[in-house]
Write a protein that holds these residues in place. Sequence first.
Motif, PDB file in Angstrom:
ATOM      1  N   PHE A   1       0.855  -1.174   0.000  1.00  0.00           N
ATOM      2  CA  PHE A   1       0.000   0.000   0.000  1.00  0.00           C
ATOM      3  C   PHE A   1       0.900   1.235   0.000  1.00  0.00           C
ATOM      4  O   PHE A   1       1.736   1.381   0.879  1.00  0.00           O
ATOM      5  CB  PHE A   1      -0.897   0.020   1.240  1.00  0.00           C
ATOM      6  CG  PHE A   1      -1.811  -1.173   1.329  1.00  0.00           C
ATOM      7  CD1 PHE A   1      -1.422  -2.321   2.005  1.00  0.00           C
ATOM      8  CD2 PHE A   1      -3.052  -1.145   0.738  1.00  0.00           C
ATOM      9  CE1 PHE A   1      -2.260  -3.416   2.088  1.00  0.00           C
ATOM     10  CE2 PHE A   1      -3.904  -2.237   0.822  1.00  0.00           C
ATOM     11  CZ  PHE A   1      -3.512  -3.378   1.497  1.00  0.00           C
ATOM     12  N   ARG A   2       0.696   2.147  -0.968  1.00  0.00           N
ATOM     13  CA  ARG A   2       1.480   3.378  -1.033  1.00  0.00           C
ATOM     14  C   ARG A   2       0.593   4.551  -1.395  1.00  0.00           C
ATOM     15  O   ARG A   2      -0.309   4.432  -2.221  1.00  0.00           O
ATOM     16  CB  ARG A   2       2.590   3.246  -2.085  1.00  0.00           C
ATOM     17  CG  ARG A   2       3.644   2.225  -1.724  1.00  0.00           C
ATOM     18  CD  ARG A   2       4.847   2.307  -2.636  1.00  0.00           C
ATOM     19  NE  ARG A   2       4.538   2.172  -4.035  1.00  0.00           N
ATOM     20  CZ  ARG A   2       4.581   1.015  -4.717  1.00  0.00           C
ATOM     21  NH1 ARG A   2       4.899  -0.089  -4.103  1.00  0.00           N
ATOM     22  NH2 ARG A   2       4.304   0.991  -5.990  1.00  0.00           N
ATOM     23  N   LYS A   3       0.869   5.696  -0.746  1.00  0.00           N
ATOM     24  CA  LYS A   3       0.186   6.969  -1.041  1.00  0.00           C
ATOM     25  C   LYS A   3      -1.332   6.842  -0.962  1.00  0.00           C
ATOM     26  O   LYS A   3      -2.055   7.412  -1.763  1.00  0.00           O
ATOM     27  CB  LYS A   3       0.598   7.496  -2.413  1.00  0.00           C
ATOM     28  CG  LYS A   3       2.068   7.787  -2.529  1.00  0.00           C
ATOM     29  CD  LYS A   3       2.408   8.312  -3.910  1.00  0.00           C
ATOM     30  CE  LYS A   3       3.897   8.513  -4.045  1.00  0.00           C
ATOM     31  NZ  LYS A   3       4.263   8.914  -5.395  1.00  0.00           N
ATOM     32  N   ASN A   4      -1.826   6.078   0.001  1.00  0.00           N
ATOM     33  CA  ASN A   4      -3.267   5.934   0.165  1.00  0.00           C
ATOM     34  C   ASN A   4      -3.746   6.868   1.268  1.00  0.00           C
ATOM     35  O   ASN A   4      -2.993   7.265   2.130  1.00  0.00           O
ATOM     36  CB  ASN A   4      -3.616   4.481   0.511  1.00  0.00           C
ATOM     37  CG  ASN A   4      -3.280   3.547  -0.626  1.00  0.00           C
ATOM     38  OD1 ASN A   4      -3.898   3.612  -1.671  1.00  0.00           O
ATOM     39  ND2 ASN A   4      -2.284   2.704  -0.432  1.00  0.00           N
ATOM     40  N   GLY A   5      -5.011   7.231   1.248  1.00  0.00           N
ATOM     41  CA  GLY A   5      -5.591   8.165   2.200  1.00  0.00           C
ATOM     42  C   GLY A   5      -6.410   9.177   1.431  1.00  0.00           C
ATOM     43  O   GLY A   5      -6.733   8.964   0.270  1.00  0.00           O
TER      44      GLY A   5
END
Length: 160
Positions: free
Chosen positions: A122-126
């Motif tokens: 998971f990367r750059k999630n939000g």
Amino acid sequence: MTRHFLPLLLAVLVTGTISAQEFRVDGHHLVDVDSVWVLPAGSNVYFNSKASVEVLGGLKFEGTAGAPVTIYSDEGAIGFLINGINPSSIELNYVNFIGLVAPIRMDPYWYRSKVAFNHVNFRKNGNSSGAASPIVSISEPYPTRSTVWRRSKLPQSISC
């Protein structure tokens, strides 16, 4: 929310070997109860703004170390909602989630016979406000197939 069907995209159970695929997801889509969305190694799925996929059936993303499946967005897409009771499975192997608000969310009353996350990144999630969003959210309660709660008898807390 209107539910759309992607007959050749989400409602296909693929057997055998096929090559990598490219998809764009717009709006809200559904993997129906009798369907499994299968993605071969190297596939890319781009979610447009506010796009989401509700999964009532199963997922089988078959990435490899050299050719992961990539699910990404740069426009604030929502992600996947695992919902309902179904004997199928959720199997994610070598999958990268990039830029989704909440990549995987499990409804409070979901059930699958098998859930396996192997080498999932998971990367750059939000969200765009900078507030943290769960990358995997599993809501309470955690019922079994035989658990039935009536509103007046809901437990105050549940231990696993």
